[in-house]
Design an enzyme around this catalytic site. Structure first.
Site, PDB file in Angstrom:
ATOM      1  N   ASP A  96       0.848  -1.206   0.000  1.00  0.00           N
ATOM      2  CA  ASP A  96       0.000   0.000   0.000  1.00  0.00           C
ATOM      3  C   ASP A  96       0.881   1.253   0.000  1.00  0.00           C
ATOM      4  O   ASP A  96       0.825   2.051   0.921  1.00  0.00           O
ATOM      5  CB  ASP A  96      -0.956  -0.001   1.220  1.00  0.00           C
ATOM      6  CG  ASP A  96      -0.237   0.063   2.557  1.00  0.00           C
ATOM      7  OD1 ASP A  96       0.947  -0.343   2.636  1.00  0.00           O
ATOM      8  OD2 ASP A  96      -0.852   0.547   3.539  1.00  0.00           O
ATOM      9  N   ASP A 132       6.831   1.103   1.890  1.00  0.00           N
ATOM     10  CA  ASP A 132       6.492   0.097   0.871  1.00  0.00           C
ATOM     11  C   ASP A 132       7.344   0.327  -0.375  1.00  0.00           C
ATOM     12  O   ASP A 132       7.770  -0.644  -1.022  1.00  0.00           O
ATOM     13  CB  ASP A 132       5.018   0.211   0.457  1.00  0.00           C
ATOM     14  CG  ASP A 132       4.065   0.029   1.608  1.00  0.00           C
ATOM     15  OD1 ASP A 132       3.506  -1.062   1.764  1.00  0.00           O
ATOM     16  OD2 ASP A 132       3.872   1.008   2.369  1.00  0.00           O
ATOM     17  N   ASN A 135      -2.438   2.829   3.541  1.00  0.00           N
ATOM     18  CA  ASN A 135      -1.894   4.152   3.836  1.00  0.00           C
ATOM     19  C   ASN A 135      -2.700   5.251   3.148  1.00  0.00           C
ATOM     20  O   ASN A 135      -2.816   6.366   3.658  1.00  0.00           O
ATOM     21  CB  ASN A 135      -0.430   4.234   3.382  1.00  0.00           C
ATOM     22  CG  ASN A 135       0.499   3.457   4.295  1.00  0.00           C
ATOM     23  OD1 ASN A 135       0.293   3.422   5.500  1.00  0.00           O
ATOM     24  ND2 ASN A 135       1.518   2.831   3.719  1.00  0.00           N
ATOM     25  N   THR A 143       2.782  -6.054   2.905  1.00  0.00           N
ATOM     26  CA  THR A 143       3.314  -4.906   3.653  1.00  0.00           C
ATOM     27  C   THR A 143       2.240  -3.841   3.867  1.00  0.00           C
ATOM     28  O   THR A 143       2.557  -2.686   4.150  1.00  0.00           O
ATOM     29  CB  THR A 143       4.539  -4.292   2.941  1.00  0.00           C
ATOM     30  OG1 THR A 143       4.138  -3.815   1.655  1.00  0.00           O
ATOM     31  CG2 THR A 143       5.667  -5.304   2.796  1.00  0.00           C
ATOM     32  N   PHE A 154      -0.822  -0.578  12.606  1.00  0.00           N
ATOM     33  CA  PHE A 154      -1.726  -0.092  11.554  1.00  0.00           C
ATOM     34  C   PHE A 154      -2.203  -1.188  10.582  1.00  0.00           C
ATOM     35  O   PHE A 154      -3.402  -1.308  10.307  1.00  0.00           O
ATOM     36  CB  PHE A 154      -1.041   1.038  10.770  1.00  0.00           C
ATOM     37  CG  PHE A 154      -1.845   1.576   9.629  1.00  0.00           C
ATOM     38  CD1 PHE A 154      -2.898   2.455   9.846  1.00  0.00           C
ATOM     39  CD2 PHE A 154      -1.571   1.187   8.321  1.00  0.00           C
ATOM     40  CE1 PHE A 154      -3.653   2.941   8.783  1.00  0.00           C
ATOM     41  CE2 PHE A 154      -2.320   1.668   7.259  1.00  0.00           C
ATOM     42  CZ  PHE A 154      -3.364   2.547   7.491  1.00  0.00           C
ATOM     43  N   ASN A 155      -1.273  -1.984  10.034  1.00  0.00           N
ATOM     44  CA  ASN A 155      -1.682  -2.951   8.995  1.00  0.00           C
ATOM     45  C   ASN A 155      -2.680  -3.976   9.535  1.00  0.00           C
ATOM     46  O   ASN A 155      -3.600  -4.392   8.830  1.00  0.00           O
ATOM     47  CB  ASN A 155      -0.464  -3.699   8.433  1.00  0.00           C
ATOM     48  CG  ASN A 155       0.411  -2.813   7.565  1.00  0.00           C
ATOM     49  OD1 ASN A 155      -0.032  -1.775   7.089  1.00  0.00           O
ATOM     50  ND2 ASN A 155       1.660  -3.220   7.377  1.00  0.00           N
ATOM     51  N   HIS A 202       9.610   0.346   8.044  1.00  0.00           N
ATOM     52  CA  HIS A 202       9.089  -0.979   8.390  1.00  0.00           C
ATOM     53  C   HIS A 202       9.216  -2.026   7.272  1.00  0.00           C
ATOM     54  O   HIS A 202       9.718  -3.129   7.477  1.00  0.00           O
ATOM     55  CB  HIS A 202       7.595  -0.878   8.733  1.00  0.00           C
ATOM     56  CG  HIS A 202       7.229   0.230   9.653  1.00  0.00           C
ATOM     57  ND1 HIS A 202       7.267   0.100  11.024  1.00  0.00           N
ATOM     58  CD2 HIS A 202       6.811   1.506   9.416  1.00  0.00           C
ATOM     59  CE1 HIS A 202       6.864   1.222  11.599  1.00  0.00           C
ATOM     60  NE2 HIS A 202       6.576   2.092  10.641  1.00  0.00           N
ATOM     61  N   ASP A 203       8.653  -1.683   6.105  1.00  0.00           N
ATOM     62  CA  ASP A 203       8.270  -2.722   5.147  1.00  0.00           C
ATOM     63  C   ASP A 203       9.410  -3.499   4.483  1.00  0.00           C
ATOM     64  O   ASP A 203       9.256  -4.711   4.239  1.00  0.00           O
ATOM     65  CB  ASP A 203       7.362  -2.118   4.067  1.00  0.00           C
ATOM     66  CG  ASP A 203       6.013  -1.707   4.645  1.00  0.00           C
ATOM     67  OD1 ASP A 203       5.653  -2.202   5.723  1.00  0.00           O
ATOM     68  OD2 ASP A 203       5.324  -0.891   4.000  1.00  0.00           O
TER      69      ASP A 203
HETATM   70  C1  BDR Z   1       2.893  -0.055   8.570  1.00  0.00           C
HETATM   71  O1  BDR Z   1       1.862   0.894   8.329  1.00  0.00           O
HETATM   72  C2  BDR Z   1       2.189   1.749   7.265  1.00  0.00           C
HETATM   73  O2  BDR Z   1       2.108   3.066   7.668  1.00  0.00           O
HETATM   74  C3  BDR Z   1       3.579   1.381   6.808  1.00  0.00           C
HETATM   75  O3  BDR Z   1       3.659   1.403   5.399  1.00  0.00           O
HETATM   76  C4  BDR Z   1       3.813  -0.003   7.370  1.00  0.00           C
HETATM   77  O4  BDR Z   1       3.449  -1.005   6.449  1.00  0.00           O
HETATM   78  C5  BDR Z   1       3.563   0.253   9.893  1.00  0.00           C
HETATM   79  O5  BDR Z   1       2.640   0.200  10.936  1.00  0.00           O
HETATM   80 CA    CA Z   2       2.891  -0.502   4.156  1.00  0.00          CA
END
Ligand code: BDR
Ligand code: CA
Length: 311
Positions: A13, A18, A40, A123, A163-164, A238-239
């Site tokens: 996303d 990402d 996102n 991701t 979040f994901n 993160h991703d």
């Molecule tokens: C995740 O949420 C998104 O904001 C980032 O792309 C990552 O995949 C982190 O919590």
């Molecule tokens: Ca992401």
């Protein structure tokens, strides 16, 4: 592409981090395709961004758009982290065209059936992957596994939830209980991997449009983190760690763990419950929980991948 590289479908996303996952994947995996999901930003924006990054790399992989919304919940986005476009902070070129299809789920199913031993790398919210596993349970025995970014022992969207997972906990629940190999790169890990100023400068020092775009994206992304957090030196990137879990496993420390997703809690919706009890009754592990990364070495992987595509 070398034959010992893993074949993957990156379900994303984009999203600043990402985008970096796509670059590391393009450098170190056989990318069978990029699939996009709302997360996102709305699906139209994440799909546009995936196509732009794919084009900047000259990557020969299709982009298929997928779910516009979670399985049962209302769509929620993260413009407070990534901006309205999902990738604010740089002048992006126009995408070369539309996605190859709007049927990411069909693409995932067909591609995994035609390429046994591929990895799924989500991701973003796991809606597409959850739909694919539900429609085609045979995927469990056809894929090598799933390496995801999500979860952890603390939250970022709520006190409990990352979040994901929080965006689509029902889809994440399907993924965590699918029964095949699973690798979790959660917030405990990804907050160790920050775009600190000297690291962004390593990207800015590279030649070409790609590095220029990425330096702008990382500046924006880091600014949202440093303005929202106490005591963080840059954005948590993160991703790409979900990709590097496959391509550079020596950079990580892992623990086998049993992890479940909270789909009911009023305050804990989307929490990943990592069973750390030292009791014989604890169920067998269902995932490799990544707990530590060699951040400097992992950043070198990112910079080398950007340099590889810079000209
Ligand atoms: C995740 O949420 C998104 O904001 C980032 O792309 C990552 O995949 C982190 O919590
Ligand atoms: Ca992401």
């Amino acid at each position: 592409m070398s034959s010992d590289q893993p074949s993957i479908i990156l379900d994303c996303d984009p999203g600043h981090d990402d985008a970096i996952a796509i670059i590391v994947a393009a450098r170190h995996t056989n990318v069978l395709g990029l699939t996009t999901v709302a997360g996102n930003a709305p699906l139209s924006a994440t799909t546009r961004n995936a196509i732009i990054v794919r084009d900047l790399l000259g990557l020969d992989a299709p982009v298929h758009s997928g779910a516009e919304r979670p399985l049962i919940r209302e769509p929620k986005h993260a413009d407070y982290v990534h901006g309205k476009s999902g990738m604010d902070g740089a002048d992006l070129p126009e995408p070369s065209g539309p996605p190859a299809s709007t049927d990411a789920v069909g693409f995932i199913i067909d591609t995994c059936r035609a390429n046994e031993g591929a990895w799924l790398v989500p991701t973003g919210p796991m809606t597409n992957i959850g739909l694919a596993l539900r429609a085609a349970p045979d995927l469990k025995d056809r894929i090598a596994g799933i390496s995801l970014m999500g979860g952890g022992t603390f939250g970022n969207r709520t006190a409990a939830a990352e979040f994901n997972i929080w965006c689509d906990p029902e889809a994440a629940d399907i993924v965590f209980s699918y029964g095949g190999p699973l690798i979790m790169s959660g917030l405990d890990l990804t907050h160790q991997f920050q775009a600190l100023p000297p690291r962004i400068e390593m990207v800015r020092a590279l030649p070409g449009q790609l590095a220029h775009v990425l330096a702008g994206l990382l500046d924006f992304f880091s600014h949202t983190y440093t303005s929202r957090h106490h005591g963080i030196g840059g954005a948590a990137v993160h991703d790409p760690l979900a990709v590097m879990a496959l391509t550079h496993p020596h950079l990580f420390t892992v623990k086998n763990a049993h992890v479940e997703v909270e789909t009911d809690g009023v305050r804990t919706l989307g929490m990943t419950i990592i069973d750390q009890r030292d009791l014989k009754e604890v169920p067998p592990g269902n995932c490799e929980w990544q707990t530590h990364v060699d951040a400097d070495a992992a950043w070198d992987v990112v910079v080398e991948a950007i340099a590889h595509f810079s000209h």
